[in-house]
Design an enzyme around this catalytic site. Structure first.
Site, PDB file in Angstrom:
ATOM      1  N   TYR A  14       0.897  -1.262  -0.028  1.00 35.30           N
ATOM      2  CA  TYR A  14      -0.046  -0.045   0.010  1.00 35.30           C
ATOM      3  C   TYR A  14       0.871   1.236   0.081  1.00 35.30           C
ATOM      4  O   TYR A  14       0.456   2.172  -0.777  1.00 35.30           O
ATOM      5  CB  TYR A  14      -0.966   0.134   1.151  1.00 35.30           C
ATOM      6  CG  TYR A  14      -1.973  -1.121   1.205  1.00 35.30           C
ATOM      7  CD1 TYR A  14      -2.727  -1.216   0.146  1.00 35.30           C
ATOM      8  CD2 TYR A  14      -1.796  -2.129   2.067  1.00 35.30           C
ATOM      9  CE1 TYR A  14      -3.713  -2.386  -0.026  1.00 35.30           C
ATOM     10  CE2 TYR A  14      -2.609  -3.302   1.940  1.00 35.30           C
ATOM     11  CZ  TYR A  14      -3.550  -3.419   1.053  1.00 35.30           C
ATOM     12  OH  TYR A  14      -4.362  -4.756   1.210  1.00 35.30           O
ATOM     13  N   GLU A  67       4.235  18.026   0.504  1.00 34.31           N
ATOM     14  CA  GLU A  67       3.675  17.705  -0.737  1.00 34.31           C
ATOM     15  C   GLU A  67       2.667  16.520  -0.705  1.00 34.31           C
ATOM     16  O   GLU A  67       1.656  16.576  -1.123  1.00 34.31           O
ATOM     17  CB  GLU A  67       4.721  17.742  -1.606  1.00 34.31           C
ATOM     18  CG  GLU A  67       4.026  17.765  -3.067  1.00 34.31           C
ATOM     19  CD  GLU A  67       3.242  18.985  -3.441  1.00 34.31           C
ATOM     20  OE1 GLU A  67       2.267  19.053  -4.135  1.00 34.31           O
ATOM     21  OE2 GLU A  67       4.093  20.055  -3.505  1.00 34.31           O
ATOM     22  N   GLU A  74      -6.084  16.761  -0.664  1.00 34.89           N
ATOM     23  CA  GLU A  74      -6.961  17.045  -1.789  1.00 34.89           C
ATOM     24  C   GLU A  74      -7.788  15.908  -2.289  1.00 34.89           C
ATOM     25  O   GLU A  74      -8.783  15.914  -2.681  1.00 34.89           O
ATOM     26  CB  GLU A  74      -5.886  17.432  -3.071  1.00 34.89           C
ATOM     27  CG  GLU A  74      -5.235  18.800  -2.876  1.00 34.89           C
ATOM     28  CD  GLU A  74      -4.213  19.255  -4.071  1.00 34.89           C
ATOM     29  OE1 GLU A  74      -4.139  18.152  -4.772  1.00 34.89           O
ATOM     30  OE2 GLU A  74      -3.599  20.198  -4.102  1.00 34.89           O
ATOM     31  N   GLU A  83     -18.701  19.569  -5.723  1.00 32.36           N
ATOM     32  CA  GLU A  83     -19.130  21.148  -5.789  1.00 32.36           C
ATOM     33  C   GLU A  83     -18.183  21.848  -4.960  1.00 32.36           C
ATOM     34  O   GLU A  83     -17.509  21.264  -4.095  1.00 32.36           O
ATOM     35  CB  GLU A  83     -20.685  21.226  -4.999  1.00 32.36           C
ATOM     36  CG  GLU A  83     -21.769  20.162  -5.716  1.00 32.36           C
ATOM     37  CD  GLU A  83     -22.991  20.316  -5.149  1.00 32.36           C
ATOM     38  OE1 GLU A  83     -23.208  21.149  -4.221  1.00 32.36           O
ATOM     39  OE2 GLU A  83     -23.855  19.488  -5.393  1.00 32.36           O
ATOM     40  N   TYR A  84     -18.265  23.487  -5.397  1.00 31.26           N
ATOM     41  CA  TYR A  84     -17.516  24.289  -4.823  1.00 31.26           C
ATOM     42  C   TYR A  84     -17.901  24.310  -3.499  1.00 31.26           C
ATOM     43  O   TYR A  84     -19.229  24.613  -3.058  1.00 31.26           O
ATOM     44  CB  TYR A  84     -17.342  25.314  -5.640  1.00 31.26           C
ATOM     45  CG  TYR A  84     -16.763  26.544  -4.854  1.00 31.26           C
ATOM     46  CD1 TYR A  84     -15.286  26.521  -4.833  1.00 31.26           C
ATOM     47  CD2 TYR A  84     -17.444  27.493  -4.020  1.00 31.26           C
ATOM     48  CE1 TYR A  84     -14.682  27.739  -4.460  1.00 31.26           C
ATOM     49  CE2 TYR A  84     -16.905  28.450  -3.465  1.00 31.26           C
ATOM     50  CZ  TYR A  84     -15.405  28.585  -3.317  1.00 31.26           C
ATOM     51  OH  TYR A  84     -14.652  29.583  -2.851  1.00 31.26           O
ATOM     52  N   HIS A  85     -17.228  24.444  -2.469  1.00 32.26           N
ATOM     53  CA  HIS A  85     -17.464  24.648  -1.131  1.00 32.26           C
ATOM     54  C   HIS A  85     -16.441  25.648  -0.636  1.00 32.26           C
ATOM     55  O   HIS A  85     -15.051  25.430  -0.772  1.00 32.26           O
ATOM     56  CB  HIS A  85     -17.902  23.434  -0.318  1.00 32.26           C
ATOM     57  CG  HIS A  85     -18.447  23.673   0.674  1.00 32.26           C
ATOM     58  ND1 HIS A  85     -17.656  24.443   2.118  1.00 32.26           N
ATOM     59  CD2 HIS A  85     -19.744  23.562   1.411  1.00 32.26           C
ATOM     60  CE1 HIS A  85     -18.813  24.401   3.096  1.00 32.26           C
ATOM     61  NE2 HIS A  85     -19.802  23.945   2.720  1.00 32.26           N
ATOM     62  N   LYS A  92      -7.950  23.090   1.060  1.00 29.09           N
ATOM     63  CA  LYS A  92      -6.994  23.009  -0.156  1.00 29.09           C
ATOM     64  C   LYS A  92      -5.714  23.864   0.043  1.00 29.09           C
ATOM     65  O   LYS A  92      -4.593  23.736  -0.196  1.00 29.09           O
ATOM     66  CB  LYS A  92      -7.403  22.852  -1.598  1.00 29.09           C
ATOM     67  CG  LYS A  92      -8.494  21.606  -1.569  1.00 29.09           C
ATOM     68  CD  LYS A  92      -8.639  21.672  -3.000  1.00 29.09           C
ATOM     69  CE  LYS A  92      -9.267  20.318  -3.489  1.00 29.09           C
ATOM     70  NZ  LYS A  92      -9.826  19.974  -4.857  1.00 29.09           N
ATOM     71  N   ASP A  93      -6.260  25.059   0.332  1.00 27.24           N
ATOM     72  CA  ASP A  93      -5.376  26.496   0.322  1.00 27.24           C
ATOM     73  C   ASP A  93      -4.527  26.543   1.289  1.00 27.24           C
ATOM     74  O   ASP A  93      -3.167  26.571   1.353  1.00 27.24           O
ATOM     75  CB  ASP A  93      -6.187  27.716   0.087  1.00 27.24           C
ATOM     76  CG  ASP A  93      -6.588  27.952  -1.162  1.00 27.24           C
ATOM     77  OD1 ASP A  93      -6.581  27.150  -2.314  1.00 27.24           O
ATOM     78  OD2 ASP A  93      -7.711  29.014  -1.203  1.00 27.24           O
TER      79      ASP A  93
END
Length: 119
Positions: A14, A67, A74, A83-85, A92-93
Site C-alpha cells: 500500500y 507535498e 486534496e 461541488e465548490y465549497h 486545499k489552500d
C-alpha cells in the site's frame, strides 16, 4: 519466517501504491525526488559536514512530506464534495500554504549551507 516476510511485503504494498499515485498525479512530486537526489550529490561533491548534510536533507524531506500530505488532503476533499465549497477551498489552500512554508524553509537552509561555498 517465510510467512512473516510475506506479510511485511504485503504491508508495504500500500505504501508503494501511494508512491505510484503520487508520481502519476503530481508532476511536482517527481521534481522533488529529483531535487532530493541533486541535493545529496551536491552535498557529496562539496564535502559538507554531517550537520549541514542533515539540515539540507531535513529541508528536502520536509518539502516532500508536506507535498504528500497536501495531496492526501486534496484527495479527501475531492472525495467529500464535487461541488465548490468555501471550506473545501480553504482546506486545499491551507495545505498548499504548508508546502510553500516548507519550500521557504528549504531555501533558507540552502542559502545558509551553500552560499559560503559560492563566495
Amino acid at each position: 519466517m517465510k510467512q512473516m516476510m510475506k506479510q511485511t511485503i504485503q504491508r508495504f504494498q500500500y505504501t508503494f501504491q501511494g508512491c505510484r499515485w503520487m508520481l502519476n498525479k503530481d508532476s511536482k512530486f517527481l521534481q522533488h525526488i529529483v531535487m532530493a537526489v541533486a541535493v545529496v550529490l551536491l552535498n557529496i561533491i562539496l564535502g559538507i559536514d554531517s550537520i549541514q548534510f542533515a539540515l539540507t536533507m531535513t529541508a528536502v524531506f520536509l518539502v516532500i512530506i508536506t507535498e504528500v500530505m497536501n495531496t492526501a488532503i486534496e484527495y479527501v476533499v475531492d472525495l467529500v464534495t464535487d461541488e465548490y465549497h468555501d471550506l473545501a477551498m480553504k482546506a486545499k489552500d491551507v495545505a498548499a500554504f504548508g508546502v510553500l512554508l516548507a519550500a521557504i524553509y528549504a531555501l533558507m537552509i540552502a542559502a545558509i549551507v551553500y552560499l559560503p561555498y559560492m563566495m
